[in-house]
Design a protein around this motif. Structure first.
Motif, PDB file in Angstrom:
ATOM      1  N   LEU A 264      -4.390  19.768  47.965  1.00 36.07           N
ATOM      2  CA  LEU A 264      -4.891  19.035  48.302  1.00 36.07           C
ATOM      3  C   LEU A 264      -3.796  18.901  49.130  1.00 36.07           C
ATOM      4  CD1 LEU A 264      -7.505  19.390  48.788  1.00 36.07           C
ATOM      5  CD2 LEU A 264      -8.049  17.391  47.514  1.00 36.07           C
ATOM      6  N   TYR A 265      -4.146  19.235  50.524  1.00 31.91           N
ATOM      7  CA  TYR A 265      -3.638  18.606  51.263  1.00 31.91           C
ATOM      8  C   TYR A 265      -4.232  17.860  52.384  1.00 31.91           C
ATOM      9  CZ  TYR A 265      -0.399  18.375  56.041  1.00 31.91           C
ATOM     10  OH  TYR A 265       0.692  18.409  56.511  1.00 31.91           O
ATOM     11  N   PHE A 266      -3.625  15.832  52.922  1.00 32.75           N
ATOM     12  CA  PHE A 266      -3.881  15.023  52.882  1.00 32.75           C
ATOM     13  C   PHE A 266      -3.076  14.433  54.785  1.00 32.75           C
ATOM     14  CE2 PHE A 266      -4.951  14.575  48.231  1.00 32.75           C
ATOM     15  CZ  PHE A 266      -5.991  14.399  48.817  1.00 32.75           C
ATOM     16  N   GLY A 267      -3.984  15.371  55.550  1.00 32.64           N
ATOM     17  CA  GLY A 267      -3.553  15.081  56.903  1.00 32.64           C
ATOM     18  C   GLY A 267      -3.416  13.609  57.328  1.00 32.64           C
ATOM     19  N   SER A 273     -12.564  15.918  58.084  1.00 29.31           N
ATOM     20  CA  SER A 273     -12.615  15.065  56.771  1.00 29.31           C
ATOM     21  C   SER A 273     -10.634  14.944  56.223  1.00 29.31           C
ATOM     22  CB  SER A 273     -12.689  15.983  55.421  1.00 29.31           C
ATOM     23  OG  SER A 273     -11.825  16.571  55.253  1.00 29.31           O
ATOM     24  N   SER A 274      -9.686  15.754  57.263  1.00 26.13           N
ATOM     25  CA  SER A 274      -8.410  16.102  57.451  1.00 26.13           C
ATOM     26  C   SER A 274      -7.908  16.007  55.900  1.00 26.13           C
ATOM     27  CB  SER A 274      -7.838  13.621  58.193  1.00 26.13           C
ATOM     28  OG  SER A 274      -8.066  13.462  58.628  1.00 26.13           O
ATOM     29  N   VAL A 275      -8.478  16.473  55.139  1.00 25.16           N
ATOM     30  CA  VAL A 275      -8.760  16.963  53.636  1.00 25.16           C
ATOM     31  C   VAL A 275      -8.789  18.843  53.701  1.00 25.16           C
ATOM     32  CG1 VAL A 275      -8.120  16.732  51.262  1.00 25.16           C
ATOM     33  CG2 VAL A 275      -8.624  14.806  52.806  1.00 25.16           C
ATOM     34  N   GLY A 276      -8.022  19.717  53.549  1.00 30.56           N
ATOM     35  CA  GLY A 276      -7.868  20.661  53.073  1.00 30.56           C
ATOM     36  C   GLY A 276      -7.009  21.393  52.140  1.00 30.56           C
ATOM     37  N   ARG A 277      -7.174  22.414  52.293  1.00 35.93           N
ATOM     38  CA  ARG A 277      -6.043  23.643  51.395  1.00 35.93           C
ATOM     39  C   ARG A 277      -4.972  24.646  52.395  1.00 35.93           C
ATOM     40  NH1 ARG A 277      -5.961  22.096  45.760  1.00 35.93           N
ATOM     41  NH2 ARG A 277      -7.997  21.480  45.686  1.00 35.93           N
ATOM     42  N   VAL A 278      -4.133  24.389  51.917  1.00 30.47           N
ATOM     43  CA  VAL A 278      -3.484  26.275  52.764  1.00 30.47           C
ATOM     44  C   VAL A 278      -2.950  26.990  52.252  1.00 30.47           C
ATOM     45  CG1 VAL A 278      -1.534  26.236  53.936  1.00 30.47           C
ATOM     46  CG2 VAL A 278      -2.272  24.726  53.858  1.00 30.47           C
TER      47      VAL A 278
END
Length: 290
Positions: A264-267, A273-278
């Motif tokens: 889970l990527y937190f930018g 949301s600044s959160v997602g998956r690559v």
């Protein structure tokens, strides 16, 4: 209204907002050209726009990470009352501190502050003004940053231009209080499952951070990404990357790591949301908002 809390293994992760910036696309990503993007670009980009307009929203925030036994922040925003050459960061007076308290955090109970790099919008709330001087905001925490960026922050060149004042008000008081640890990339033993990764380019010693727990992973990318379009086009640097080729190489590595570990990527500056998956798509990557 409380921010959404994400769960990764034993950890709870919550965004602590500070401010939102807005950029014309080419002002943030100079090579921006939507005509060369595929059909999957629209649902990735649209949630990052300013109320559906043409400008892009680039937030500044921290991530509060908690388990039953440990509490830490990843990056600390700009901070209030700073003299800065970049106008949106100058003399802020936000309720960031109140937002931390609203999430149930007593500043005296924070264990660590992890800094991905030493730019003004990532170390500001390291300190707060008290009686005409800057003092550690979290007096019982250990502040952790990379050895390379620590050396850069001490260099006279860092005390000029857009980083002027950052060392004096946001870094030096931590050093003087003896609360800092300068580290090399690798596992960070005081927090189980934390590893710092060398991702130079945006800054000379930029570090990304992975947090593994119970077979899951959170990945804090710092400024490896400034916008999700860079997942589709990793060769597109932001306007703020200091060294172009290392920045591209670090971005490709980070995207591959996040995709292959299903992290889970937190930018920090990613819209939405600044959160997602690559995810991998053949020899390319795509982004799924969370």
């Amino acid at each position: 209204m409380s921010e959404k809390t994400y769960r990764v293994g034993q950890w709870q992760i919550t965004r602590i907002p500070e401010i939102d910036l807005y950029f014309d696309p080419a002002g943030l990503i100079p090579e921006w050209d939507e005509s060369v993007l595929g059909e999957e670009a629209a649902p990735i980009i649209e949630p990052t726009r300013e109320n559906g307009g043409s400008r892009l929203k680039a937030p500044v925030h921290s991530w509060l990470v908690r388990s039953e036994s440990c509490r830490f922040l990843v990056d600390t925003g700009v901070g209030n009352g700073r003299q800065r050459t970049f106008a949106p960061f100058a003399n802020l007076q936000t309720d960031y501190f109140d937002r931390l308290r609203a999430e149930g955090l007593n500043p005296n109970e924070l264990d660590f502050v992890l800094c991905t790099h030493m730019h003004t919008d990532h170390v500001g709330w390291n300190t707060r003004a008290d009686g005409g001087k800057w003092v550690p905001t979290f007096p019982n925490a250990r502040y952790v940053w990379g050895r390379v960026d620590g050396a850069v922050a001490r260099h006279p060149r860092f005390h000029q231009g857009p980083t002027a004042g950052v060392f004096e008000d946001s870094v030096e008081p931590i050093i003087e209080a003896g609360l800092f640890d300068e580290i090399e990339p690798g596992p960070f033993a005081p927090i189980d499952g934390v590893t710092f990764h060398s991702t130079p380019g945006h800054s000379p010693g930029h570090l990304a951070i992975s947090l593994q727990s119970r077979g899951e992973e959170a990945f804090f990318g710092g400024d490896v990404l400034h916008h999700q379009v860079q997942v589709l086009r990793p060769e597109w640097n932001s306007a703020f990357c200091e060294d172009a080729e290392p920045a591209r190489a670090s971005r490709l590595w980070a995207l591959g790591h996040a995709a292959d570990s299903n992290a889970l990527y937190f930018g920090v500056h990613l819209g939405g949301s600044s959160v997602g998956r690559v995810k991998r798509m053949g020899d390319r990557f795509t982004w799924i908002h969370e």
